[in-house]
Design an enzyme around this catalytic site. Structure first.
Site, PDB file in Angstrom:
ATOM      1  N   ASN A   1       0.798  -1.090   0.011  1.00 58.48           N
ATOM      2  CA  ASN A   1      -0.056  -0.001  -0.015  1.00 58.48           C
ATOM      3  C   ASN A   1       0.846   1.180  -0.024  1.00 58.48           C
ATOM      4  O   ASN A   1       1.542   1.746   1.061  1.00 58.48           O
ATOM      5  CB  ASN A   1      -0.752  -0.131   1.157  1.00 58.48           C
TER       6      ASN A   1
ATOM      7  N   ARG B   1      -2.371  -1.696  -3.630  1.00 59.50           N
ATOM      8  CA  ARG B   1      -3.589  -1.064  -3.502  1.00 59.50           C
ATOM      9  C   ARG B   1      -3.324   0.339  -4.509  1.00 59.50           C
ATOM     10  O   ARG B   1      -2.250   0.917  -4.514  1.00 59.50           O
ATOM     11  CB  ARG B   1      -3.579  -0.282  -2.288  1.00 59.50           C
TER      12      ARG B   1
ATOM     13  N   HIS C   1     -12.594   4.447  -0.710  1.00 57.12           N
ATOM     14  CA  HIS C   1     -12.705   3.418  -0.038  1.00 57.12           C
ATOM     15  C   HIS C   1     -13.416   2.141  -0.107  1.00 57.12           C
ATOM     16  O   HIS C   1     -13.993   1.508   0.642  1.00 57.12           O
ATOM     17  CB  HIS C   1     -13.411   4.123   1.435  1.00 57.12           C
TER      18      HIS C   1
ATOM     19  N   ARG D   1     -10.016  18.018   5.274  1.00 54.90           N
ATOM     20  CA  ARG D   1     -10.656  18.294   3.863  1.00 54.90           C
ATOM     21  C   ARG D   1     -12.172  18.777   4.284  1.00 54.90           C
ATOM     22  O   ARG D   1     -12.910  18.354   5.360  1.00 54.90           O
ATOM     23  CB  ARG D   1     -11.203  16.982   2.971  1.00 54.90           C
TER      24      ARG D   1
ATOM     25  N   GLU E   1      -8.436  -3.578   5.076  1.00 53.41           N
ATOM     26  CA  GLU E   1      -8.143  -3.198   3.814  1.00 53.41           C
ATOM     27  C   GLU E   1      -7.131  -4.176   3.293  1.00 53.41           C
ATOM     28  O   GLU E   1      -7.277  -4.771   2.164  1.00 53.41           O
ATOM     29  CB  GLU E   1      -8.064  -1.861   3.536  1.00 53.41           C
TER      30      GLU E   1
END
Ligand code: ADP
Length: 382
Positions: free
Chosen positions: A7, A72, A161, A222, A365
């Site tokens: 990742n 990923r 996601h 954000r 994940e």
């Protein structure tokens, strides 16, 4: 069977060596500060270090019989709806998609290229954050823009996601003892980035992140949803350039912009000490979640469960109870005793008689990437 999961971020590579059936994790680590003065020179050196470290811990990689390397990749555009075996053509398509995710795709691609060179005999599988959302219907993914311009530049909702949402959706169906094909869920992935997704019968039908991971919920740094007119106004009136605006909405907004801290634990501390800005920040954070939950209950109709996952979702009982408080008329309720468990584990937090089950499910994940990669390489070829 063993899968190496990589990742890769702009300045770090996380890795795990996993038995996807286990789930036994054989090794795990991270190389950070890639490209920084006191850090590792570049991604090539970082990857070499990871391989050396793995071989020190587990013996020669060749002897482990690696079934696959799972990578990923953040943005698959509308080109990848499934995990994909990587060859030179696939690499080229990922490269072509880089403008859609300029911070995220290039490092992933770098690691992919280097890993293919280091481990040429192992199949490499790209797993995309956007893939799970390729099932969105046009009404959910289309922006009301000039359609030719939007089509030419690929401007549409992609969603992110997806790997996490896919993992927790299946885990939720198992926990509910339901067939995933007959299970409707609202999944709230609340980490540094945060998103809400409506899942009908195992497929994503709407999601709050958009063309980029900026839209939707309030996040650590954000904005989430904001009137695009506000940005045009700031450009004209405050003289902010495109780069200024990019930094503003991505890095210095959200909880950080509102309360001066991007970690909710710190926001809670400030709020409890009476800081009005922090109190508003956490209120707004939960209000936006509630707003999307309401929207997705309407999108889905009969909803079997609402699922909280990722750093905040798994750990923050205050956020869980405040975002879903006062929704009993919609069949949604949080049991305060069940909700107050400490730590991160799968747990039902609604009362037994509630129409909609509320769940906390730790996401994984890396395990999902390992599973998808191993499923692909062991699938009988048609
Ligand atoms: P990422 O989105 O980077 O994968 P995570 O899912 O690990 O991140 O979530 C990280 C975030 O989770 C942190 O920013 C932190 O604010 C939040 N977090 C972690 N533990 C807690 C906790 N006990 N209470 C509230 N928030 C937490």
């Amino acid at each position: 069977m063993t899968v190496l999961v990589l990742n890769c971020g702009s300045s770090s590579i996380k890795y795990q060596l996993i038995d996807p059936a286990g789930p036994t994790r054989l090794a795990k680590g991270i190389v950070e500060r890639i490209g920084e003065d006191d850090g590792v020179a570049d991604h090539a050196v970082a990857l070499r270090r990871i391989i050396d470290e793995l071989e020190r811990e587990c013996g020669p990689l060749a002897g482990l019989g690696l079934a696959a390397v799972g990578h990923r990749i953040v943005h698959g555009g509308d080109k990848f709806a499934e995990p994909t075996l990587v060859d030179d053509d696939v690499e080229r398509v990922i490269e072509d998609l880089s403008p859609l995710a300029p911070l995220h795709n290039p490092p992933g691609l770098t690691a992919l290229r280097l890993a293919r060179r280091e481990l040429p005999d192992v199949p490499h599988v790209a797993v995309f954050d956007t893939a799970f959302h390729q099932t969105l219907p046009p009404a959910a993914y289309t922006y009301a823009l000039d359609r030719d311009l939007a089509a030419r530049y690929g401007v549409r909702r992609y969603g992110f996601h997806g790997t996490s949402v896919s993992y927790v959706s299946r885990a939720a169906a198992r926990l509910l003892d339901r067939d995933p094909a007959d299970t409707n869920l609202v999944v709230l992935h609340l980490g540094n980035g945060a998103s809400a997704t409506a899942v009908r019968g195992g497929r994503s039908v709407d999601t709050s992140m958009g063309m980029t991971p900026l839209e939707g919920l309030v996040m650590g740094t954000r904005t989430g949803d904001i009137d695009p007119g506000a940005l045009l106004y700031l450009h004209r009136e405050a003289g902010l350039s495109v780069d200024d605006l990019d930094r503003l909405v991505n890095r210095s907004s959200g909880l950080l912009g509102l309360a001066g801290a991007n970690d909710l634990r710190e926001v809670h501390r400030l709020a409890k000490a009476g800081d009005a800005a922090a109190q508003l920040a956490r209120e707004l954070y939960c209000y936006r979640i509630r707003h999307y939950v309401g929207a997705y209950l309407a999108v889905l109709g009969r909803t079997h469960a609402i699922v909280f996952t990722a750093g905040v979702g798994e750990n923050d009982s205050w956020v869980r109870s405040h975002s879903l408080g006062g929704l009993r008329h919609l069949g949604v309720e949080v049991d305060h005793v069940r909700n107050s468990f400490a730590g991160s584990r799968a747990q039902i937090i609604s009362p037994d008689e509630a129409d909609v089950t509320v769940l906390v499910i730790p996401t994984n994940e890396e395990l999902e990437i390992a599973r998808q990669a191993s499923d692909l390489v062991t699938a009988p070829s048609s």
